[in-house]
Design a protein around this motif. Structure first.
Motif, PDB file in Angstrom:
ATOM      1  N   MET A  17     -43.490  26.503 -49.430  1.00  0.00           N
ATOM      2  CA  MET A  17     -42.213  25.854 -49.671  1.00  0.00           C
ATOM      3  C   MET A  17     -42.358  24.682 -50.636  1.00  0.00           C
ATOM      4  O   MET A  17     -41.540  24.493 -51.504  1.00  0.00           O
ATOM      5  N   LEU A  18     -43.435  23.875 -50.464  1.00  0.00           N
ATOM      6  CA  LEU A  18     -43.610  22.740 -51.351  1.00  0.00           C
ATOM      7  C   LEU A  18     -43.825  23.200 -52.778  1.00  0.00           C
ATOM      8  O   LEU A  18     -43.410  22.532 -53.709  1.00  0.00           O
ATOM      9  N   LYS A  19     -44.447  24.370 -52.938  1.00  0.00           N
ATOM     10  CA  LYS A  19     -44.616  24.872 -54.294  1.00  0.00           C
ATOM     11  C   LYS A  19     -43.251  25.016 -54.940  1.00  0.00           C
ATOM     12  O   LYS A  19     -43.073  24.696 -56.103  1.00  0.00           O
ATOM     13  N   GLU A  52     -46.375  19.485 -47.949  1.00  0.00           N
ATOM     14  CA  GLU A  52     -45.305  20.402 -47.550  1.00  0.00           C
ATOM     15  C   GLU A  52     -44.929  20.181 -46.099  1.00  0.00           C
ATOM     16  O   GLU A  52     -43.749  20.083 -45.754  1.00  0.00           O
ATOM     17  N   GLU A  78     -41.318  18.839 -44.820  1.00  0.00           N
ATOM     18  CA  GLU A  78     -40.514  19.630 -43.873  1.00  0.00           C
ATOM     19  C   GLU A  78     -40.201  18.819 -42.626  1.00  0.00           C
ATOM     20  O   GLU A  78     -39.075  18.858 -42.128  1.00  0.00           O
TER      21      GLU A  78
END
Length: 129
Positions: free
Chosen positions: A1-3, A120, A124
């Motif tokens: 997700m962080l990507k 990430e 989140e």
């Protein structure tokens, strides 16, 4: 997700922060010790500051992206982009992290999967609270 998070929006933030840094008169040189040179240099406090700044920048970007969608005048669009740049720079420094350190963390995370995963998870967790 962080990507995904560190993709276009973070690059946008990185560019905005760098653009503002060049647009203003030079500030006194910040000590290099504040800028991490490797993932090992990023302690929990710096990660927390980064996550706070990142969240603030994402909010600013979303707000200005909505405004820019309805703008047809190029001068008005440029003005909004400049306002966003200033707000993003202020968001970073308000989280007690330098723009240089913020940008360096983004660069380090893009090259270090473990750091990416840590950030990430922190982002989140921050989004859920």
């Amino acid at each position: 997700m962080l990507k995904k998070l560190l993709g276009i929006p973070a690059l946008f933030a990185l560019i905005f922060a760098a653009g503002v840094a060049h647009a203003q008169p030079p500030a006194p040189a910040a000590p290099e010790a504040d800028v991490p040179q490797s993932a090992a240099d990023i302690d929990a406090d710096m990660k927390e500051k980064f996550v706070g700044a990142y969240g603030d920048i994402m909010s600013i970007q979303m707000r200005y992206a909505e405004q820019l969608q309805s703008v047809t005048d190029e001068n008005e669009a440029n003005s909004l982009q400049q306002q966003a740049q200033v707000e993003m720079q202020e968001a970073v420094t308000a989280n007690d992290i330098t723009i240089q350190a913020y940008n360096q963390i983004i660069q380090l995370a893009s090259a270090d999967e473990e750091l990416m995963a840590e950030l990430e998870a922190a982002i989140e967790e921050e989004m859920e609270s």
